[in-house]
Design a protein around this motif. Structure first.
Motif, PDB file in Angstrom:
ATOM      1  N   TRP A  34      41.069  33.990  42.832  1.00 28.40           N
ATOM      2  CA  TRP A  34      39.611  33.957  42.917  1.00 28.40           C
ATOM      3  C   TRP A  34      39.153  32.626  42.346  1.00 28.40           C
ATOM      4  O   TRP A  34      39.097  32.433  41.135  1.00 28.40           O
ATOM      5  CB  TRP A  34      39.042  35.142  42.140  1.00 28.40           C
ATOM      6  CG  TRP A  34      37.556  35.298  42.135  1.00 28.40           C
ATOM      7  CD1 TRP A  34      36.747  35.300  41.024  1.00 28.40           C
ATOM      8  CD2 TRP A  34      36.676  35.521  43.248  1.00 28.40           C
ATOM      9  NE1 TRP A  34      35.446  35.510  41.382  1.00 28.40           N
ATOM     10  CE2 TRP A  34      35.371  35.648  42.746  1.00 28.40           C
ATOM     11  CE3 TRP A  34      36.881  35.622  44.624  1.00 28.40           C
ATOM     12  CZ2 TRP A  34      34.274  35.876  43.566  1.00 28.40           C
ATOM     13  CZ3 TRP A  34      35.784  35.844  45.441  1.00 28.40           C
ATOM     14  CH2 TRP A  34      34.503  35.967  44.910  1.00 28.40           C
ATOM     15  N   THR A  35      38.853  31.676  43.232  1.00 33.88           N
ATOM     16  CA  THR A  35      38.498  30.327  42.816  1.00 33.88           C
ATOM     17  C   THR A  35      37.683  29.643  43.903  1.00 33.88           C
ATOM     18  O   THR A  35      37.505  30.198  44.996  1.00 33.88           O
ATOM     19  CB  THR A  35      39.781  29.512  42.488  1.00 33.88           C
ATOM     20  OG1 THR A  35      39.418  28.269  41.892  1.00 33.88           O
ATOM     21  CG2 THR A  35      40.627  29.281  43.724  1.00 33.88           C
ATOM     22  N   THR A  36      37.215  28.469  43.627  1.00 36.82           N
ATOM     23  CA  THR A  36      36.497  27.700  44.646  1.00 36.82           C
ATOM     24  C   THR A  36      37.510  27.096  45.617  1.00 36.82           C
ATOM     25  O   THR A  36      38.692  26.965  45.299  1.00 36.82           O
ATOM     26  CB  THR A  36      35.661  26.571  44.000  1.00 36.82           C
ATOM     27  OG1 THR A  36      36.535  25.757  43.210  1.00 36.82           O
ATOM     28  CG2 THR A  36      34.559  27.134  43.120  1.00 36.82           C
ATOM     29  N   TYR A  40      37.295  32.895  51.951  1.00 39.48           N
ATOM     30  CA  TYR A  40      37.504  34.333  51.783  1.00 39.48           C
ATOM     31  C   TYR A  40      37.213  35.118  53.062  1.00 39.48           C
ATOM     32  O   TYR A  40      37.752  36.201  53.246  1.00 39.48           O
ATOM     33  CB  TYR A  40      36.701  34.860  50.597  1.00 39.48           C
ATOM     34  CG  TYR A  40      37.258  34.310  49.301  1.00 39.48           C
ATOM     35  CD1 TYR A  40      38.460  34.781  48.784  1.00 39.48           C
ATOM     36  CD2 TYR A  40      36.613  33.279  48.625  1.00 39.48           C
ATOM     37  CE1 TYR A  40      38.996  34.257  47.629  1.00 39.48           C
ATOM     38  CE2 TYR A  40      37.142  32.753  47.464  1.00 39.48           C
ATOM     39  CZ  TYR A  40      38.342  33.238  46.963  1.00 39.48           C
ATOM     40  OH  TYR A  40      38.884  32.713  45.824  1.00 39.48           O
ATOM     41  N   HIS A  64      35.298  31.681  35.892  1.00 41.00           N
ATOM     42  CA  HIS A  64      34.671  32.367  37.015  1.00 41.00           C
ATOM     43  C   HIS A  64      34.197  33.744  36.569  1.00 41.00           C
ATOM     44  O   HIS A  64      34.540  34.201  35.481  1.00 41.00           O
ATOM     45  CB  HIS A  64      35.662  32.536  38.182  1.00 41.00           C
ATOM     46  CG  HIS A  64      36.226  31.248  38.686  1.00 41.00           C
ATOM     47  ND1 HIS A  64      35.495  30.360  39.430  1.00 41.00           N
ATOM     48  CD2 HIS A  64      37.457  30.695  38.527  1.00 41.00           C
ATOM     49  CE1 HIS A  64      36.248  29.312  39.722  1.00 41.00           C
ATOM     50  NE2 HIS A  64      37.443  29.493  39.175  1.00 41.00           N
ATOM     51  N   CYS A 105      30.931  34.764  42.810  1.00 36.46           N
ATOM     52  CA  CYS A 105      31.141  34.191  41.489  1.00 36.46           C
ATOM     53  C   CYS A 105      29.771  33.782  40.982  1.00 36.46           C
ATOM     54  O   CYS A 105      29.010  33.098  41.678  1.00 36.46           O
ATOM     55  CB  CYS A 105      32.069  32.982  41.550  1.00 36.46           C
ATOM     56  SG  CYS A 105      32.326  32.232  39.910  1.00 36.46           S
ATOM     57  N   HIS A 110      29.265  27.876  42.383  1.00 36.12           N
ATOM     58  CA  HIS A 110      30.512  28.391  42.954  1.00 36.12           C
ATOM     59  C   HIS A 110      30.267  29.217  44.223  1.00 36.12           C
ATOM     60  O   HIS A 110      30.958  29.039  45.223  1.00 36.12           O
ATOM     61  CB  HIS A 110      31.281  29.219  41.919  1.00 36.12           C
ATOM     62  CG  HIS A 110      31.892  28.387  40.835  1.00 36.12           C
ATOM     63  ND1 HIS A 110      32.885  28.843  40.020  1.00 36.12           N
ATOM     64  CD2 HIS A 110      31.638  27.104  40.427  1.00 36.12           C
ATOM     65  CE1 HIS A 110      33.227  27.897  39.163  1.00 36.12           C
ATOM     66  NE2 HIS A 110      32.478  26.831  39.384  1.00 36.12           N
ATOM     67  N   GLN A 115      32.628  30.633  47.125  1.00 38.13           N
ATOM     68  CA  GLN A 115      33.346  31.634  46.336  1.00 38.13           C
ATOM     69  C   GLN A 115      32.584  32.954  46.388  1.00 38.13           C
ATOM     70  O   GLN A 115      31.915  33.356  45.448  1.00 38.13           O
ATOM     71  CB  GLN A 115      33.559  31.178  44.896  1.00 38.13           C
ATOM     72  CG  GLN A 115      34.550  32.050  44.155  1.00 38.13           C
ATOM     73  CD  GLN A 115      34.876  31.528  42.777  1.00 38.13           C
ATOM     74  OE1 GLN A 115      34.416  30.467  42.361  1.00 38.13           O
ATOM     75  NE2 GLN A 115      35.675  32.281  42.044  1.00 38.13           N
TER      76      GLN A 115
END
Length: 169
Positions: A34-36, A40, A64, A105, A110, A115
């Motif tokens: 789970w990040t930039t 998704y 995050h 996020c 983000h 995200q």
């Protein structure tokens, strides 16, 4: 004959055990987490999410958040009406009802840089990601969503054992 009955019973128990373990644990973003910088929407394509599955959000704590929001807040990247929020990693979310769930996020910038995650959850065993039921907690549930996937198979197996067990010598 007793050996055949025991063997048949053992096979049926084994098959039913496999059905009980049918929930899937998904690591959001796979190895990226789970990040930039992760698409998704692309990550969810081809996946069929069902009631009973889990989403594992893996990220660096403090870097995050995992914030569940409404569809409109998802579209606008707003956390003002958050349904739930977690800033500790890892965060696991159980998919307990059918419908679409939205996660963003909450760290400024983000969500707007991608995200965010929308997951459509099908009913247990439905095999479909298209569902028009409300994803929010209405306090009413269908009985089908409360029965584990393998429960019907266990009942059927028990009934068959009772029926055919009477005729085995």
């Amino acid at each position: 004959m007793a050996i055949i009955r025991s063997l048949a019973f053992g096979i049926l128990v084994l098959l039913n055990s496999a059905m009980w373990a049918s929930a899937t644990d998904y690591t959001v973003g796979d190895s990226s987490g789970w990040t930039t910088g992760v698409d998704y929407t692309k990550w969810t394509s081809g996946k069929i999410f069902q009631v009973g599955d889990n989403l594992a959000f893996k990220f660096v704590s403090g870097a995050h958040t995992v914030t569940e929001v409404t569809e409109s807040d998802y579209s606008s990247c707003s956390t003002s009406n958050a349904i739930s929020n977690s800033n500790s990693a890892p965060t696991t979310v159980s998919l307990t009802s059918a419908g679409t769930r939205y996660f963003i996020c909450g760290v400024p910038g983000h969500c707007s840089s991608g995200q965010k995650l929308a997951v459509t959850v099908g009913g247990s065993g439905s095999g479909s990601t298209n569902n028009t039921t409300s994803p929010y907690y209405t306090g009413t549930y269908s009985s089908a969503s409360l029965i584990p996937v393998g429960f019907n198979a266990v009942i059927l197996t028990g009934l068959l054992l009772l029926k055919f067990g009477l005729f085995w010598a």
